[in-house]
Design a protein around this motif. Structure first.
Motif, mmCIF file in Angstrom:
data_model
loop_
_atom_site.group_PDB
_atom_site.id
_atom_site.type_symbol
_atom_site.label_atom_id
_atom_site.label_comp_id
_atom_site.label_asym_id
_atom_site.label_seq_id
_atom_site.Cartn_x
_atom_site.Cartn_y
_atom_site.Cartn_z
ATOM 1 N N VAL A 49 -22.474 -18.792 -34.777
ATOM 2 C CA VAL A 49 -21.015 -18.815 -34.869
ATOM 3 C C VAL A 49 -20.430 -17.598 -34.155
ATOM 4 O O VAL A 49 -20.857 -16.471 -34.389
ATOM 5 C CB VAL A 49 -20.566 -18.837 -36.343
ATOM 6 N N ASP A 50 -19.440 -17.844 -33.277
ATOM 7 C CA ASP A 50 -18.777 -16.736 -32.596
ATOM 8 C C ASP A 50 -17.576 -16.252 -33.416
ATOM 9 O O ASP A 50 -17.337 -16.727 -34.529
ATOM 10 C CB ASP A 50 -18.382 -17.121 -31.164
ATOM 11 N N ALA A 51 -16.824 -15.320 -32.890
ATOM 12 C CA ALA A 51 -15.693 -14.723 -33.604
ATOM 13 C C ALA A 51 -14.612 -15.740 -33.964
ATOM 14 O O ALA A 51 -13.835 -15.527 -34.885
ATOM 15 C CB ALA A 51 -15.085 -13.600 -32.764
ATOM 16 N N HIS A 52 -14.568 -16.861 -33.249
ATOM 17 C CA HIS A 52 -13.567 -17.904 -33.505
ATOM 18 C C HIS A 52 -14.127 -19.049 -34.342
ATOM 19 O O HIS A 52 -13.443 -20.042 -34.569
ATOM 20 C CB HIS A 52 -13.027 -18.441 -32.178
ATOM 21 N N GLY A 53 -15.389 -18.940 -34.751
ATOM 22 C CA GLY A 53 -16.010 -19.977 -35.568
ATOM 23 C C GLY A 53 -16.673 -21.077 -34.768
ATOM 24 O O GLY A 53 -17.168 -22.030 -35.342
ATOM 25 N N GLY A 54 -16.670 -20.967 -33.456
ATOM 26 C CA GLY A 54 -17.297 -21.973 -32.596
ATOM 27 C C GLY A 54 -18.737 -21.607 -32.274
ATOM 28 O O GLY A 54 -19.230 -20.560 -32.664
ATOM 29 N N THR A 55 -19.394 -22.487 -31.557
ATOM 30 C CA THR A 55 -20.781 -22.275 -31.160
ATOM 31 C C THR A 55 -20.935 -22.545 -29.676
ATOM 32 O O THR A 55 -20.456 -23.560 -29.174
ATOM 33 C CB THR A 55 -21.715 -23.245 -31.930
#
Length: 78
Positions: A49-55
């Motif tokens: 998970v990145d800082a925005h919640g995506g992958t």
């Protein structure tokens, strides 16, 4: 920092609905946070998970998903 997930490794743990979302979006490079949350719930993984919640998908996984999409289209005769 680039965070990635390895969909190919977890493919069989994904629900048919999640697999279908990926097949319907074979060119995606970043999986949206809502789908990432589902994938993490289905696989028990939380590392991708990145800082925005995506992958972020790896090139290998993008290719794998594109191959799955081709296989599904071939089966359905499209």
């Amino acid at each position: 920092m680039l965070i990635v997930v390895h969909i190919k490794e977890f493919w069989d743990q994904l629900s048919p609905e999640t697999q279908q979302w990926l097949i319907d979006n074979p060119g995606t490079m970043i999986v949206p946070r809502t789908v990432t949350a589902i994938i993490n719930g289905e696989t028990g993984e939380n590392d991708g998970v990145d800082a925005h919640g995506g992958t972020h998908l790896t090139d290998e996984d993008q290719h794998f998903i594109q191959e799955q999409a081709k296989r599904v289209r071939y089966r359905s005769g499209d």
